[in-house]
Scaffold this motif. Structure first.
Motif, PDB file in Angstrom:
ATOM      1  N   GLU A  37      -2.654  -1.059  20.026  1.00 31.57           N
ATOM      2  CA  GLU A  37      -1.340  -1.225  19.391  1.00 31.57           C
ATOM      3  C   GLU A  37      -1.365  -0.794  17.935  1.00 31.57           C
ATOM      4  O   GLU A  37      -0.465  -0.114  17.448  1.00 31.57           O
ATOM      5  CB  GLU A  37      -0.857  -2.678  19.521  1.00 31.57           C
ATOM      6  N   ALA A  38      -2.426  -1.227  17.234  1.00 33.56           N
ATOM      7  CA  ALA A  38      -2.540  -0.875  15.816  1.00 33.56           C
ATOM      8  C   ALA A  38      -2.643   0.642  15.648  1.00 33.56           C
ATOM      9  O   ALA A  38      -2.018   1.225  14.756  1.00 33.56           O
ATOM     10  CB  ALA A  38      -3.748  -1.564  15.196  1.00 33.56           C
ATOM     11  N   ILE A  39      -3.395   1.276  16.531  1.00 34.70           N
ATOM     12  CA  ILE A  39      -3.539   2.740  16.457  1.00 34.70           C
ATOM     13  C   ILE A  39      -2.199   3.421  16.744  1.00 34.70           C
ATOM     14  O   ILE A  39      -1.772   4.326  16.030  1.00 34.70           O
ATOM     15  CB  ILE A  39      -4.591   3.231  17.494  1.00 34.70           C
ATOM     16  N   SER A  40      -1.521   2.946  17.794  1.00 37.06           N
ATOM     17  CA  SER A  40      -0.252   3.573  18.187  1.00 37.06           C
ATOM     18  C   SER A  40       0.792   3.472  17.091  1.00 37.06           C
ATOM     19  O   SER A  40       1.546   4.409  16.839  1.00 37.06           O
ATOM     20  CB  SER A  40       0.321   2.900  19.432  1.00 37.06           C
ATOM     21  N   GLU A  41       0.829   2.324  16.448  1.00 33.98           N
ATOM     22  CA  GLU A  41       1.798   2.119  15.381  1.00 33.98           C
ATOM     23  C   GLU A  41       1.623   3.172  14.282  1.00 33.98           C
ATOM     24  O   GLU A  41       2.592   3.734  13.787  1.00 33.98           O
ATOM     25  CB  GLU A  41       1.534   0.746  14.766  1.00 33.98           C
ATOM     26  N   ARG A  42       0.377   3.412  13.933  1.00 35.12           N
ATOM     27  CA  ARG A  42       0.107   4.412  12.883  1.00 35.12           C
ATOM     28  C   ARG A  42       0.383   5.826  13.373  1.00 35.12           C
ATOM     29  O   ARG A  42       0.986   6.646  12.673  1.00 35.12           O
ATOM     30  CB  ARG A  42      -1.346   4.324  12.416  1.00 35.12           C
ATOM     31  N   ALA A  43      -0.073   6.125  14.604  1.00 38.46           N
ATOM     32  CA  ALA A  43       0.078   7.492  15.115  1.00 38.46           C
ATOM     33  C   ALA A  43       1.551   7.885  15.191  1.00 38.46           C
ATOM     34  O   ALA A  43       1.906   9.041  14.987  1.00 38.46           O
ATOM     35  CB  ALA A  43      -0.580   7.618  16.482  1.00 38.46           C
ATOM     36  N   ALA A  44       2.410   6.892  15.456  1.00 38.34           N
ATOM     37  CA  ALA A  44       3.842   7.173  15.592  1.00 38.34           C
ATOM     38  C   ALA A  44       4.479   7.568  14.256  1.00 38.34           C
ATOM     39  O   ALA A  44       5.626   8.003  14.210  1.00 38.34           O
ATOM     40  CB  ALA A  44       4.556   5.961  16.181  1.00 38.34           C
ATOM     41  N   LEU A  45       3.752   7.405  13.162  1.00 43.06           N
ATOM     42  CA  LEU A  45       4.297   7.753  11.850  1.00 43.06           C
ATOM     43  C   LEU A  45       4.016   9.202  11.454  1.00 43.06           C
ATOM     44  O   LEU A  45       4.507   9.679  10.444  1.00 43.06           O
ATOM     45  CB  LEU A  45       3.671   6.855  10.761  1.00 43.06           C
ATOM     46  N   VAL A  46       3.202   9.867  12.269  1.00 41.59           N
ATOM     47  CA  VAL A  46       2.732  11.188  11.848  1.00 41.59           C
ATOM     48  C   VAL A  46       3.600  12.296  12.446  1.00 41.59           C
ATOM     49  O   VAL A  46       3.582  12.525  13.658  1.00 41.59           O
ATOM     50  CB  VAL A  46       1.257  11.382  12.261  1.00 41.59           C
ATOM     51  N   PHE A  47       4.336  12.989  11.587  1.00 40.03           N
ATOM     52  CA  PHE A  47       5.172  14.089  12.083  1.00 40.03           C
ATOM     53  C   PHE A  47       4.294  15.264  12.504  1.00 40.03           C
ATOM     54  O   PHE A  47       3.244  15.511  11.909  1.00 40.03           O
ATOM     55  CB  PHE A  47       6.141  14.547  10.989  1.00 40.03           C
ATOM     56  N   TYR A 104       5.458   7.468   5.962  1.00 37.38           N
ATOM     57  CA  TYR A 104       5.424   8.715   6.724  1.00 37.38           C
ATOM     58  C   TYR A 104       4.621   9.807   6.034  1.00 37.38           C
ATOM     59  O   TYR A 104       4.386  10.855   6.595  1.00 37.38           O
ATOM     60  CB  TYR A 104       6.849   9.225   6.975  1.00 37.38           C
ATOM     61  N   GLN A 105       4.248   9.573   4.776  1.00 35.16           N
ATOM     62  CA  GLN A 105       3.470  10.613   4.101  1.00 35.16           C
ATOM     63  C   GLN A 105       2.300  10.035   3.309  1.00 35.16           C
ATOM     64  O   GLN A 105       1.715  10.715   2.485  1.00 35.16           O
ATOM     65  CB  GLN A 105       4.371  11.492   3.241  1.00 35.16           C
ATOM     66  N   SER A 106       2.019   8.757   3.567  1.00 37.35           N
ATOM     67  CA  SER A 106       0.866   8.056   2.983  1.00 37.35           C
ATOM     68  C   SER A 106       0.953   7.771   1.489  1.00 37.35           C
ATOM     69  O   SER A 106       0.284   6.883   0.989  1.00 37.35           O
ATOM     70  CB  SER A 106      -0.448   8.790   3.263  1.00 37.35           C
ATOM     71  N   ARG A 107       1.758   8.510   0.779  1.00 38.85           N
ATOM     72  CA  ARG A 107       1.939   8.178  -0.634  1.00 38.85           C
ATOM     73  C   ARG A 107       3.257   8.791  -1.093  1.00 38.85           C
ATOM     74  O   ARG A 107       3.733   9.767  -0.504  1.00 38.85           O
ATOM     75  CB  ARG A 107       0.799   8.738  -1.484  1.00 38.85           C
ATOM     76  N   ALA A 108       3.853   8.184  -2.112  1.00 35.07           N
ATOM     77  CA  ALA A 108       5.089   8.748  -2.654  1.00 35.07           C
ATOM     78  C   ALA A 108       5.343   8.157  -4.032  1.00 35.07           C
ATOM     79  O   ALA A 108       5.023   6.998  -4.284  1.00 35.07           O
ATOM     80  CB  ALA A 108       6.273   8.440  -1.738  1.00 35.07           C
ATOM     81  N   ALA A 109       5.904   8.979  -4.896  1.00 36.43           N
ATOM     82  CA  ALA A 109       6.266   8.516  -6.235  1.00 36.43           C
ATOM     83  C   ALA A 109       7.771   8.270  -6.284  1.00 36.43           C
ATOM     84  O   ALA A 109       8.543   9.007  -5.682  1.00 36.43           O
ATOM     85  CB  ALA A 109       5.881   9.569  -7.265  1.00 36.43           C
ATOM     86  N   LEU A 110       8.143   7.194  -6.968  1.00 32.01           N
ATOM     87  CA  LEU A 110       9.561   6.919  -7.211  1.00 32.01           C
ATOM     88  C   LEU A 110       9.782   6.910  -8.717  1.00 32.01           C
ATOM     89  O   LEU A 110       9.088   6.194  -9.451  1.00 32.01           O
ATOM     90  CB  LEU A 110       9.939   5.554  -6.621  1.00 32.01           C
ATOM     91  N   ILE A 111      10.734   7.727  -9.173  1.00 32.39           N
ATOM     92  CA  ILE A 111      11.061   7.752 -10.592  1.00 32.39           C
ATOM     93  C   ILE A 111      12.354   6.963 -10.787  1.00 32.39           C
ATOM     94  O   ILE A 111      13.359   7.242 -10.131  1.00 32.39           O
ATOM     95  CB  ILE A 111      11.265   9.205 -11.098  1.00 32.39           C
ATOM     96  N   LEU A 112      12.299   5.961 -11.649  1.00 34.28           N
ATOM     97  CA  LEU A 112      13.477   5.127 -11.920  1.00 34.28           C
ATOM     98  C   LEU A 112      14.057   5.552 -13.269  1.00 34.28           C
ATOM     99  O   LEU A 112      13.403   5.432 -14.306  1.00 34.28           O
ATOM    100  CB  LEU A 112      13.054   3.666 -11.925  1.00 34.28           C
TER     101      LEU A 112
END
Ligand code: ATP
Ligand code: MG
Length: 394
Positions: free
Chosen positions: A59-69, A229-237
């Motif tokens: 289950e843990a593996i599937s949850e992660r795999a489902a995030l990969v486009f 979905y991309q493992s990292r992201a920056a948010l500029i406020l």
């Protein structure tokens, strides 16, 4: 040994980008599973094979795999040698502890020289599973399907394919900067562009302290969710209240929304190179609100120094809401906040702003300085997924 078997859509593998596609997918897959201790990842044609550690659940593996486009579907499989006993053993390990009212075994072989037929495999493994689980065979509509794929020297036993996220691996199409409000639309726009292979950063304009911090917090929550979905992201406020005060002091009410939006485009355009983004992304949809008429969209887009992508432009609101629900952003987006763009604007803003009006209004503002100040005072928050392990000292 247990494996994640990911399958890529054949069409995606045609042409010269094939090698890049697979490499990007491998690297994205490794990144999203970086805390799970997965082993080697190898690609063979349209299939990726990742060694899985025993202690992590399917289950843990599937949850992660489902995030990969980029993956059309995937399965979690046990490997066996291409021999009946070995396949049977793997099948029994796979079904261990499962409760099902009915089951079926489906076998296929890619090498017709093997000393047994698919039917023989199905019969033999079927008998062993039946004895172990003590449940009925149902070939048309089984609760549990045991799928066996046999190649020349290896066989994989799984409990069937699960749908993958589809699309293209994040990063393969370049990088973009999403104008992320706290609303319903822009997170869906972000999702759709990530799914087309764009790696994203986010920018949110807030009117704190003129308004509450609610939209700021929502933007953080949304960016964190999307970063998975991309493992990292920056948010500029970006603080927007001062710029709004200046617009309010010098510009008539009906034009204000268009001017706010044009200023957002300029600021986002200025931030983009540092984030390596070569396009902006918005959640605009034609005709949805007053600022999204064709005239206004054109005039707002003109202020952007790089292309503006509007993936939702032809979607109905109910389609967008449906996607937001599936994505899990809807619940965050509908939390009450105070949107900066509703500040000091009339109920009926200009729906067909003319360039001459806009030019005249903007000539009364020191735009260069407003952009400069907003960028200098902007704050950056970085999200990573999975979250880094925090080790206590010593
Ligand atoms: P959303 O649901 O994404 O807020 P909306 O239907 O409310 O969209 P608008 O408010 O007109 O539409 O905003 C259009 C687009 O402009 C948004 O989708 C978003 O990309 C951008 N935008 C609007 N307000 C902000 C903000 N405060 N910060 C960042 N981007 C914004
Ligand atoms: Mg909005």
């Amino acid at each position: 040994m247990r494996y994640l078997i990911g399958r890529v859509h054949e069409i995606a593998l045609k042409g010269r980008n094939r090698w890049r596609f697979v490499e990007q997918l491998k690297s994205n897959l490794r990144a999203v599973m970086s805390d799970l201790g997965v082993g080697k990842c190898i690609a063979q044609g349209a299939t990726l094979e990742v060694e899985l550690p025993e202690e992590v659940s399917d289950e843990a593996i599937s949850e992660r795999a489902a995030l990969v486009f980029g993956m059309q579907n995937f399965s979690i499989a046990r490997a066996a040698s291409a021999q009946l006993e070995s396949i049977t053993r793997a099948a029994l390990e796979m079904v261990e502890g499962i409760n099902a009212a009915s089951f079926a075994v489906r076998a296929s072989r890619s090498d017709k020289r093997l000393p047994f037929t698919s039917m023989e495999v199905e019969r033999e493994v079927g008998a062993a599973v039946k004895a172990r689980l003590n449940c009925a065979v149902n070939l048309t509509n089984p609760q549990l399907a045991v799928v066996i794929e046999i190649a020349t020297d290896r066989a994989y036993v799984s409990l069937g394919k699960r749908p993958g996220a589809g699309g293209l691996p994040v990063g393969i199409s370049g990088q973009g900067l999403v104008l992320l409000s706290g609303g319903i639309d822009s997170p869906v726009a972000a999702y759709r562009m990530m799914r087309r292979g764009l790696r994203l950063s986010f920018v949110h304009f807030h009117s704190y302290p003129l308004l509450s911090r609610a939209s700021w917090e929502k933007a953080c929550e949304l960016a964190e969710l999307l970063a998975r979905y991309q493992s990292r992201a920056a948010l500029i406020l970006v603080p927007f209240a001062d710029a709004q005060r200046q617009i309010v002091a010098r510009v008539e009410r009906p034009l204000r929304v268009v001017l706010y939006r044009r200023l957002m485009m300029r600021i986002a355009g200025r931030l983009a190179p540092k984030l390596r983004a070569t396009a902006l992304v918005t959640g605009e949809s034609l005709g949805q609100v007053a600022s999204q008429t064709l005239d206004n969209m054109a005039i707002i887009g003109e202020a952007a120094p790089i292309p503006v992508l509007r993936p939702l432009v032809g979607m109905d609101k109910n389609e967008i809401v449906q996607q937001a629900r599936e994505l899990g952003t809807f619940e965050i987006s509908i939390l009450p906040d105070q949107d900066c763009c509703t500040l000091f604007v009339p109920r009926n803003p200009e729906t067909h702003a003319r360039p001459s009006q806009v030019d005249a209004a903007e000539s009364r503002l020191d735009l260069a300085r407003m952009v400069e100040e907003a960028c200098t005072r902007a704050e950056r928050v970085d999200f990573t997924f999975p979250a880094p392990l925090i080790r206590s000292p010593g």
